[in-house]
Scaffold this active site. Structure first.
Site, short mmCIF file in Angstrom:
data_model
loop_
_atom_site.label_atom_id
_atom_site.label_comp_id
_atom_site.label_asym_id
_atom_site.label_seq_id
_atom_site.Cartn_x
_atom_site.Cartn_y
_atom_site.Cartn_z
N PRO A 1 0.82 -1.21 0.00
CA PRO A 1 0.00 0.00 0.00
C PRO A 1 0.86 1.27 0.00
CG PRO A 1 0.24 -0.74 2.24
CD PRO A 1 1.06 -1.69 1.39
N TRP A 2 0.18 2.40 -0.05
CA TRP A 2 0.86 3.69 -0.17
C TRP A 2 1.19 4.33 1.17
CZ3 TRP A 2 -1.97 7.07 2.57
CH2 TRP A 2 -3.33 6.79 2.73
N CYS B 1 -2.35 1.96 9.76
CA CYS B 1 -3.22 0.86 10.17
C CYS B 1 -3.25 0.70 11.68
CB CYS B 1 -2.72 -0.45 9.54
SG CYS B 1 -2.77 -0.46 7.74
N GLU C 1 -3.02 -8.23 5.89
CA GLU C 1 -2.99 -7.22 6.95
C GLU C 1 -3.90 -6.09 6.51
OE1 GLU C 1 -2.12 -3.77 8.68
OE2 GLU C 1 -0.05 -4.16 8.09
#
Length: 464
Positions: free
Chosen positions: A133-134, A266, A232
């Site tokens: 992801p970024w 996250c 995740e």
């Protein structure tokens, strides 16, 4: 915006910062074949040789820290004062996983039995497909790339369309280090092409970090292939401040845990439960600290809070805020101090919300933005109940001077990692994992190697 072209729009000014063609079908097929062919020879190399080459790649990568840091800032908006730290973190995690490789990959010995040689070896799974992801484009990618390669796998990296340069820069470092052709590659892919790669017979494992919806797509794409997937998928992470906490430490740590990276973490803190005797003072001190943030262009040295990744994401955060306010919440942060926070832009003011409850989206779903809700609680039992009242379970934290109490609470909280007196942190010596909608599997630590290898039993009988 062409379907054949990847376009990265910088949240700093809305300009098209990167343009790349998506891979063609022939390029995808070629990459898969090269990876499968190269992997066997790579796995046959002694572990020491693999470690040497991967170590050189990490060194080359760090040598380019300034350029990589600026590329991250321009692609996803984190202030430039912080992005060099992600390069350092990439190196630290990589080197830790390399340091424990000998221990993690050694055969499992079983009790001796006369006339037999018995052990369990750890074999590479083949070709690992990493989908990164970024939000932490290096730290999320390194979790699987380095241990997968060290374990003897080949790796194909697909990075977010928001951070495609990260894939290219990592690849450049491995090429400079002399990694054999096909062992490490990247592909720029659209969503349907990602599904196509997961379904490919050459892929032996998928590592995905992203949304719950994206995780479901990965599982559906891999269904029937009998391969492993590591997922995740984020969180809505809680913290509990007990009455015996170090007050200043708790406030400073949790404000940073809520707002670092504009809340786009996250494991960032989104829910704080404070013992009633501390609640009023905690809210006041947290608001005072938050009012000191400088929201602005992330390339400026004084900026401590950058934009969220895109305007659409900012609109989503504003919708969560509107929901909370409509249900009776109150923002105790002075929004007038953050002049760049305007509708129609990716710039969002930080917010601390009180008078919140779990009927609000803010308190029961992931919100990737600089917002946090704070509730008073009567004690441990109430805090544990609220901490567990979530569909996610990535991390949770307690702030206390009593380690025994922390352990007791931690054993009852449904989470992948439990902290005492810290938060929003990843220790590579510990397994990074989660429960509930946060996903399954694990990266990092010796446990991470177990997911990137498969057991193979040897049962050898001696005959005369």
């Amino acid at each position: 915006m062409s379907k054949e072209e990847l376009v990265t729009v910088s949240p700093i000014d809305g300009s098209a910062f990167v343009r790349r063609p998506y891979a063609s079908e022939s390029q995808i097929e070629s990459a898969l074949q090269r990876a499968a062919a190269a992997q066997k020879a790579w796995a046959a190399r002694p572990l020491g040789e693999r470690l040497e080459i991967v170590g050189r790649a990490v060194d080359r990568f760090v040598d380019n820290k300034a350029a990589i840091a600026e590329a991250i800032t321009r692609q996803m908006g984190r202030p430039l004062r912080y992005t060099p730290g992600e390069v350092d973190g990439f190196a630290a995690r990589a080197r830790h996983m390399m340091a424990i490789a000998q221990e993690a990959l050694q055969p499992v010995q079983v009790s001796p039995q006369a006339g037999f040689t018995r052990f369990i070896s750890r074999e590479p799974v083949g070709v690992v497909f990493t989908i990164a992801p970024w939000n932490y484009p290096l730290l999320t990618a390194v979790n699987s790339i380095v241990p997968a390669l060290v374990a003897g796998n080949a790796v194909i990296l697909k990075h977010s369309d928001q951070t495609p340069l990260c894939a290219e820069l990592i690849y450049d470092a491995f090429v400079q280090a002399g990694v054999p052709e096909g062992v490490f590659q990247y592909l720029h892919l659209d969503h349907e092409q990602v599904r196509r790669v997961i379904r490919a017979s050459e892929i032996g494992f998928v590592c995905f970090t992203g949304s719950v919806g994206g995780g479901r797509v990965v599982e559906e794409s891999a269904a029937g292939r009998f391969i492993g997937v590591g997922l995740e998928l984020g969180g809505n992470d809680p913290a509990y401040v007990r009455a015996d906490a170090d007050f200043e430490h708790a406030v400073e740590t949790l404000v940073d845990g809520a707002f670092f990276n504009s809340g786009q973490s996250c494991c960032g803190i989104q829910r704080i439960y404070v013992a009633e005797p501390l609640y009023k003072d905690f809210v006041e001190r947290a608001a005072a600290l938050t009012n000191q943030y400088v929201l602005g262009n992330p390339l400026n040295a004084e900026t401590t809070l950058g934009p969220v990744v895109r305007t659409a994401a900012a609109d989503g955060v504003r919708a969560v805020i509107a929901d909370a306010l409509a249900r009776g919440a109150k923002n105790v942060v002075d929004e007038k101090r953050f002049e760049m926070a305007r509708a129609g832009t990716p710039y969002v003011a930080p917010g601390i919300f009180v008078d919140v409850d779990h009927g609000m989206t803010l308190m029961n779903d992931e919100c990737f933005g600089p917002v946090v809700g704070i509730m008073p609680v009567s004690g441990d039992e109430a805090a544990i109940e609220l901490m567990n009242n979530s569909p996610y379970g990535l991390t949770a934290a307690v702030f206390t001077r009593d380690e025994e109490a922390a352990l007791s609470i931690g054993r009852r909280v449904e989470t992948g990692t439990f902290f005492m007196n810290r938060c929003d942190y990843l220790d590579p010596a510990l397994a990074w994992t989660g429960v509930k909608n946060t996903g399954r599997g694990a990266t990092l630590s010796v446990v991470g190697y177990e997911h990137l290898t498969r057991p193979k039993s040897f049962h050898l009988k001696t005959t005369l």
